[in-house]
Design a protein around this motif. Structure first.
Motif, short mmCIF file in Angstrom:
data_model
loop_
_atom_site.label_atom_id
_atom_site.label_comp_id
_atom_site.label_asym_id
_atom_site.label_seq_id
_atom_site.Cartn_x
_atom_site.Cartn_y
_atom_site.Cartn_z
N ASP A 210 8.57 8.08 9.99
CA ASP A 210 9.29 9.04 10.71
C ASP A 210 8.84 9.00 12.01
OD1 ASP A 210 10.48 9.90 8.34
OD2 ASP A 210 9.19 11.38 8.04
N ASP A 211 7.66 8.63 12.23
CA ASP A 211 7.23 8.33 13.86
C ASP A 211 7.76 7.06 14.46
OD1 ASP A 211 5.69 6.44 12.68
OD2 ASP A 211 3.85 7.47 13.45
N GLY A 212 8.51 6.17 13.81
CA GLY A 212 9.03 5.03 14.17
C GLY A 212 8.14 3.88 14.35
N SER A 213 6.92 4.13 13.82
CA SER A 213 5.79 2.97 13.51
C SER A 213 6.40 2.16 12.18
CB SER A 213 4.52 3.34 13.48
OG SER A 213 4.58 4.36 12.07
N ALA A 214 5.78 0.91 12.26
CA ALA A 214 6.10 -0.02 11.20
C ALA A 214 5.20 0.31 9.97
CB ALA A 214 5.86 -1.34 11.55
N PRO A 215 5.63 0.44 8.79
CA PRO A 215 4.86 0.42 7.48
C PRO A 215 3.96 -0.45 7.38
CG PRO A 215 7.30 -0.22 6.79
CD PRO A 215 7.19 0.06 8.21
N PRO A 216 2.86 -0.31 6.46
CA PRO A 216 1.82 -1.48 6.33
C PRO A 216 2.52 -2.57 5.87
CG PRO A 216 1.06 0.58 5.78
CD PRO A 216 2.53 0.79 5.83
N SER A 217 1.99 -3.88 6.05
CA SER A 217 2.22 -5.10 5.80
C SER A 217 2.22 -5.10 3.84
CB SER A 217 1.59 -6.25 5.91
OG SER A 217 2.15 -7.62 5.38
N GLY A 218 3.02 -5.41 3.19
CA GLY A 218 3.16 -5.48 2.05
C GLY A 218 3.52 -4.25 1.13
N PRO B 79 0.65 -1.26 0.06
CA PRO B 79 0.10 -0.02 -0.19
C PRO B 79 0.88 1.33 0.12
CG PRO B 79 -0.68 -1.68 1.70
CD PRO B 79 0.80 -2.08 1.26
N THR B 80 0.16 2.50 0.03
CA THR B 80 0.57 3.64 -0.23
C THR B 80 1.49 4.34 1.04
OG1 THR B 80 -1.41 4.72 0.32
CG2 THR B 80 -1.14 4.40 -1.94
N SER B 81 2.49 3.60 1.62
CA SER B 81 3.39 4.02 2.61
C SER B 81 4.81 3.93 1.89
CB SER B 81 3.17 3.35 3.76
OG SER B 81 1.98 3.45 4.24
N SER B 82 5.50 4.86 2.24
CA SER B 82 7.06 4.80 1.92
C SER B 82 7.69 4.93 3.31
CB SER B 82 7.51 5.94 1.03
OG SER B 82 8.73 5.97 1.06
N ALA B 83 8.56 3.93 3.66
CA ALA B 83 9.02 3.57 4.99
C ALA B 83 10.12 4.72 5.26
CB ALA B 83 9.31 2.32 5.14
N ASP B 84 10.67 5.20 4.31
CA ASP B 84 11.74 6.18 4.59
C ASP B 84 11.63 7.47 3.62
OD1 ASP B 84 14.44 4.25 3.38
OD2 ASP B 84 12.79 5.07 2.28
N ALA B 85 10.53 7.87 3.37
CA ALA B 85 10.59 8.76 2.43
C ALA B 85 11.34 10.27 2.70
CB ALA B 85 9.20 9.29 2.08
N THR B 86 11.20 10.50 4.01
CA THR B 86 11.84 11.73 4.68
C THR B 86 12.80 11.27 5.83
OG1 THR B 86 9.92 12.08 6.19
CG2 THR B 86 9.90 13.25 3.93
N ALA B 87 13.93 10.61 5.63
CA ALA B 87 14.66 9.99 6.63
C ALA B 87 15.40 11.16 7.48
CB ALA B 87 15.80 9.29 6.07
N THR B 88 15.56 11.03 8.62
CA THR B 88 16.12 11.83 9.58
C THR B 88 17.52 11.03 10.02
OG1 THR B 88 14.13 12.65 10.47
CG2 THR B 88 16.00 12.80 11.91
N PRO B 89 18.19 12.58 9.63
CA PRO B 89 19.48 11.71 9.77
C PRO B 89 19.82 11.37 11.34
CG PRO B 89 19.71 13.88 8.34
CD PRO B 89 18.24 13.46 8.87
N ALA C 250 20.60 -1.03 0.98
CA ALA C 250 20.48 -0.27 2.48
C ALA C 250 18.94 0.28 2.27
CB ALA C 250 21.28 1.00 2.31
N TYR C 251 18.43 -0.14 3.51
CA TYR C 251 16.79 0.36 3.53
C TYR C 251 16.77 0.49 5.06
CZ TYR C 251 15.66 -4.25 6.36
OH TYR C 251 15.50 -5.16 7.11
N ARG C 252 15.30 1.28 5.51
CA ARG C 252 14.84 1.62 6.66
C ARG C 252 13.49 1.20 6.75
NH1 ARG C 252 14.12 7.72 8.47
NH2 ARG C 252 12.16 6.98 7.58
N PRO C 253 13.22 0.35 7.56
CA PRO C 253 11.73 -0.08 7.62
C PRO C 253 10.93 0.41 8.81
CG PRO C 253 13.08 -1.62 8.87
CD PRO C 253 14.05 -0.59 8.53
N TRP C 254 11.19 1.68 9.01
CA TRP C 254 10.22 2.31 9.97
C TRP C 254 9.81 3.81 9.33
CZ3 TRP C 254 15.19 1.29 11.40
CH2 TRP C 254 15.83 2.39 11.74
#
Length: 501
Positions: A282-290, A42-52, A276-280
């Protein structure tokens, strides 16, 4: 109890005896990929706005000038230790060791020179209902390693958390020769999590491969599962390690986890792959399954499904190569490398088929397979025509399981320059151009003594496959941990190196 293909014997005891007979006779013969293209479904990007010790390693291919690069001579072997527990599956390390990660927060009461702990997976899952609750995870202490020729005299770790079926109900479509990686990461956004990748030998194409669960194994609370962009599933789910935060912030959009796989036959790439990836969020929550997580491509060689030629490959690549573990090394003194651990085919010839009972120098191809080149010379060119005749028929007079074999295997560590991977991430360098600047053969430290019942799968002598498995790294203290498979009877042992200074 044996594991499918890797450590599962379906053959009768008579065939095992035949194998041992042959062994005795012949033992003396000696992109960032575009984030928008990789966003979620679904329409979630797990790290679209990463904090450094004993002996010194013999380095090879070390003609590099960067003083910050780790050299093989910077590794000092310290010894090994055994893993605890019994032999009854699924709660056993026997026929396990598919994945391992270091926990810097583990075993806090320990005051010796080896702080922290290791999470390690046990006996692999098996298909068809034989062991559906395998691949459980346990946390063990790290005793001071010792050097000894007898693995039964090694010191033994203890359980900090006993085996847990933390991934029960997950990745159930992939239980035939599972491929797994785990990485402990205590990030401020998520707290302590064990990140996991999961695949199998024959990979289903549309089954998500990544997740996370709590480091407290009694309450795993699994989140996921996710894809790594649109990457080939044979290139993403075999090993995992963390990336130093400063490097990830500078070159990989704050993606702090590295994942990849190298499947024999080159179907995920003709060399180890790395993303390299980041599976959360910006608020630290998990992206939707899929979700298809955005990734940064760091290393990706040509796929053998795209070409019969050995091109755009890691130098020295051969189809039986297996890279099962890795670590992003950054020592307390600032030396660095990206390291892959595995069993390297270094044969004058390699082939798809069986061990030839006449000796390791002779191929034994599966003569019924004709849709790809089943025998090659070390340089990648086809073997002479007579090598394609075969020497046995499966189940009749073959002395091994079918697979990729070589005239010679070696346990090796490969060293890559992180600066090369930074250029790949930025798009300045093609993903297949980075090459290892050094390698280290570690066979001299291994026991290489699998149970007799596993010889038809693992091989013997120069043709012993599956020598080493997962790796883990203690970045704060500079210790590298590498699993040797089938070393303490059916259990792995953990070998330890001090890295740099």
């Amino acid at each position: 109890m044996k594991q499918t293909k890797r450590f599962q014997s379906f053959w009768s005891m008579s065939l095992v005896l035949v194998t041992i007979f042959f062994l005795l006779i012949f033992s003396c013969q000696s992109d960032d990929d575009d984030d928008n293209a990789s966003t979620a479904t679904p329409t979630s990007s797990a790290d679209a706005t990463a904090t450094p010790t004993p002996g010194e390693p013999t380095p090879t291919m070390t003609a590099v000038t960067d003083p910050d690069l780790l050299r093989p001579a910077d590794l000092q072997y310290l010894g090994a230790f055994r893993l605890p527990g019994g032999d009854t599956p699924p709660q056993t390390f026997a026929y396990g060791g598919n994945a391992m990660t270091f926990n810097p927060d583990g075993d806090p009461s320990n005051s010796d020179a080896f702080p922290g702990s290791l999470f390690i997976t046990g006996h692999n899952r098996m298909p068809y209902g034989d062991l559906p609750d395998g691949s459980q995870v346990a946390e063990v202490s790290i005793p001071e390693p010792v050097v000894t020729s007898n693995p039964t005299t090694l010191p033994q770790g203890t359980f900090i958390q006993n085996f847990s079926n933390a991934l029960q109900g997950y990745f159930t479509e992939m239980d035939e020769i599972p491929k797994t990686g785990i990485q402990y990461l205590n990030h401020s956004a998520t707290g302590p999590k064990i990140h996991v990748c999961w695949g199998q030998h024959i990979q289903p194409p549309d089954v998500a491969s990544h997740a996370w669960f709590n480091a407290t194994l009694a309450t795993p609370d699994v989140q996921g599962t996710w894809f790594i962009g649109n990457q080939n599933m044979y290139s993403v789910n075999g090993y995992m390690f963390d990336i130093p935060a400063a490097w990830a912030d500078a070159y990989a959009h704050g993606r702090y986890l590295a994942t990849g796989r190298m499947r024999d036959g080159g179907q995920g790439g003709m060399g180890p792959a790395l993303f390299a990836y980041r599976p959360w969020l910006d608020d630290g929550s998990a992206p939707p399954s899929g979700t298809r997580l955005s990734e940064s491509v760091l290393l990706r060689y040509e796929n053998s499904n795209a070409t019969e030629d050995i091109i755009r490959n890691m130098n020295g690549y051969q189809h039986p190569d297996e890279w099962e573990g890795g670590a992003w090394i950054l020592t307390p003194s600032g030396k660095t490398t990206v390291l892959f651990a595995g069993t390297k085919s270094n044969g004058a010839k390699y082939w798809y088929g069986y061990i030839n009972p006449l000796g390791p120098e002779y191929p034994c191809v599966d003569a019924d397979v004709t849709d790809f080149t089943t025998c090659r010379m070390a340089d990648g060119t086809p073997c002479p025509p007579e090598d394609f005749d075969g020497c046995c028929e499966d189940g009749v007079d073959c002395v091994s399981y079918r697979g990729w074999w070589s005239t010679r295997f070696d346990a090796q560590l490969k060293f890559f320059n992180p600066s090369d991977l930074a250029q790949v991430a930025s798009g300045a360098l093609e993903s297949w151009k980075p090459q290892p600047y050094a390698e280290l053969d570690i066979d001299q430290y291994l026991y290489l003594n699998p149970p007799a019942s596993e010889l038809i799968d693992a091989g013997w002598g120069a043709q012993r496959r599956y020598r080493i498995g997962a790796a883990a790294y203690d970045r704060n203290h500079g210790y590298l941990y590498v699993l040797e498979l089938l070393a303490d009877e059916a259990k792995p042992v953990v070998h330890v190196w001090s890295v740099g200074s």
